[in-house]
Design a protein around this motif. Structure first.
Motif, PDB file in Angstrom:
ATOM      1  N   ARG A 238      -5.382  -1.664  -1.307  1.00 57.46           N
ATOM      2  CA  ARG A 238      -5.466  -1.072   0.025  1.00 57.46           C
ATOM      3  C   ARG A 238      -5.253   0.435  -0.018  1.00 57.46           C
ATOM      4  O   ARG A 238      -5.591   1.135   0.935  1.00 57.46           O
ATOM      5  N   LYS A 239      -4.737   0.962  -1.120  1.00 60.46           N
ATOM      6  CA  LYS A 239      -4.565   2.411  -1.259  1.00 60.46           C
ATOM      7  C   LYS A 239      -5.730   3.063  -2.004  1.00 60.46           C
ATOM      8  O   LYS A 239      -5.767   4.280  -2.156  1.00 60.46           O
TER       9      LYS A 239
ATOM     10  N   ASP B 183       1.177  -7.286  -5.669  1.00 55.63           N
ATOM     11  CA  ASP B 183       1.141  -5.853  -5.966  1.00 55.63           C
ATOM     12  C   ASP B 183      -0.288  -5.358  -6.144  1.00 55.63           C
ATOM     13  O   ASP B 183      -0.610  -4.214  -5.788  1.00 55.63           O
TER      14      ASP B 183
ATOM     15  N   TYR C  46      -3.603  -4.711   5.602  1.00 52.45           N
ATOM     16  CA  TYR C  46      -2.346  -4.493   6.310  1.00 52.45           C
ATOM     17  C   TYR C  46      -2.022  -5.628   7.287  1.00 52.45           C
ATOM     18  O   TYR C  46      -0.982  -5.603   7.936  1.00 52.45           O
TER      19      TYR C  46
ATOM     20  N   LEU D   9      -1.630  -4.707  -2.774  1.00 46.18           N
ATOM     21  CA  LEU D   9      -1.100  -3.437  -2.264  1.00 46.18           C
ATOM     22  C   LEU D   9      -1.817  -2.246  -2.887  1.00 46.18           C
ATOM     23  O   LEU D   9      -2.092  -1.251  -2.211  1.00 46.18           O
TER      24      LEU D   9
ATOM     25  N   THR E 280       3.070   2.977  -2.146  1.00 43.98           N
ATOM     26  CA  THR E 280       4.223   2.448  -1.433  1.00 43.98           C
ATOM     27  C   THR E 280       4.164   0.929  -1.350  1.00 43.98           C
ATOM     28  O   THR E 280       3.114   0.342  -1.109  1.00 43.98           O
ATOM     29  N   GLY E 281       5.318   0.327  -1.585  1.00 47.55           N
ATOM     30  CA  GLY E 281       5.431  -1.118  -1.482  1.00 47.55           C
ATOM     31  C   GLY E 281       5.416  -1.841  -2.809  1.00 47.55           C
ATOM     32  O   GLY E 281       5.873  -2.986  -2.913  1.00 47.55           O
ATOM     33  N   ILE E 282       4.891  -1.199  -3.856  1.00 53.40           N
ATOM     34  CA  ILE E 282       4.847  -1.843  -5.167  1.00 53.40           C
ATOM     35  C   ILE E 282       6.187  -1.652  -5.864  1.00 53.40           C
ATOM     36  O   ILE E 282       6.675  -0.537  -6.013  1.00 53.40           O
ATOM     37  N   ALA E 283       6.781  -2.759  -6.269  1.00 56.50           N
ATOM     38  CA  ALA E 283       8.104  -2.720  -6.888  1.00 56.50           C
ATOM     39  C   ALA E 283       8.029  -2.084  -8.277  1.00 56.50           C
ATOM     40  O   ALA E 283       7.169  -2.424  -9.086  1.00 56.50           O
TER      41      ALA E 283
ATOM     42  N   LYS F 254       4.412   6.601  -8.316  1.00 60.84           N
ATOM     43  CA  LYS F 254       4.910   5.556  -7.428  1.00 60.84           C
ATOM     44  C   LYS F 254       4.841   5.980  -5.968  1.00 60.84           C
ATOM     45  O   LYS F 254       4.600   5.156  -5.080  1.00 60.84           O
TER      46      LYS F 254
END
Length: 262
Positions: free
Chosen positions: A95-96, A89, A123, A92, A71-74, A67
């Motif tokens: 983008r990583k 998600d 972003y 998100l 970052t940002g994914i619940a 996790k």
């Protein structure tokens, strides 16, 4: 010892429910590893890479990321099976995970810097992204990334004015705009001559090491794979037949990787 970035558990992929392109892949990928991926055409390399960033969906199995890297994914847990995420998600996630393609996938009518700025669209808000309203800070970062790949002096040229090797370096700079934890490169130097291939791979390896980015790089030549990889994974018939260092990839292991499936 480096922290694991993600783990692949019994990953399978079939398009028709019968013939499996991936036949139960199991791997652990460490943060910061530069990994070469070998195998004949049709061995499953490209399918594997595309499953990792969800360009295609696996038939079964898990791809579990820490996790802390997404970052940002619940999530209520410290690990996330990316095969189960969707919607915002999934955006998100992508983008990583940067992707570098064989044919560069840059917009040739745009300037070099505009192509690099496209890497930050994940972003941007909807309005800013639609109208390409990049901030001064975004532009400074784009120029810095172009400097890292040796193309700062080409920033305001049209992308189609650049050579193939330069265009692939633009693609790397664009990927760096995503601030990725992982870069997937699918035959990134297949269309380049040997000299340019080494230049591009040297730059890709350098920026990954500097930023602690993991990389999975599918390559078509054994020499380049052994030269640049911390670790080599060999695919054959949808399975992994080798996982080790360049020194461990001896003649017998090479023959296994390049054996034809009967």
């Amino acid at each position: 010892m480096s922290e694991y970035l993600f783990s692949v558990k019994d990953l399978k992929k079939s398009y028709d429910g019968n013939n499996f392109i991936l036949k139960g892949i199991n791997l652990d990928i460490k943060a910061g590893e530069f990994i070469g991926v070998l195998g004949l055409s049709g061995a499953g390399k490209s399918t594997f890479l595309r499953c990792i960033n969800r360009l295609i969906d696996a038939t079964s199995g898990e791809i579990i990321f820490k996790k802390s890297f997404l970052t940002g994914i619940a999530s209520d847990t410290q690990e996330i099976d990316i095969n189960k995420i969707k919607g915002a998600d999934l955006r998100l996630l992508r983008r990583k995970i940067g992707m570098v393609f064989q044919q560069f996938n840059i917009v040739k009518r745009l300037s070099v810097i505009d192509n690099v700025l496209s890497g930050s669209l994940g972003y941007q808000g909807t309005l800013r992204g639609t109208f390409r309203m990049f901030s001064l800070e975004d532009k400074k970062i784009a120029l810095a990334n172009l400097e890292r790949v040796g193309l700062l002096d080409q920033a305001y040229k049209r992308a189609d004015a650049l050579s193939g090797g330069q265009q692939q370096r633009v693609a790397i700079a664009r990927t760096l705009m995503q601030k990725p934890a992982l870069i997937l490169a699918d035959e990134p130097v297949a269309s380049l001559d040997p000299k340019l291939s080494r230049e591009v791979l040297s730059i890709l390896q350098k920026v990954c090491k500097e930023d602690g980015i993991s990389a999975l790089v599918s390559l078509h030549t054994l020499e380049l794979t052994k030269l640049y990889s911390d670790r080599i994974i060999g695919f054959q018939g949808g399975e992994i037949t080798f996982d080790g260092t360049a020194e461990e990839l001896n003649t017998d292991e090479i023959e296994k990787v390049y054996a034809r499936v009967k």
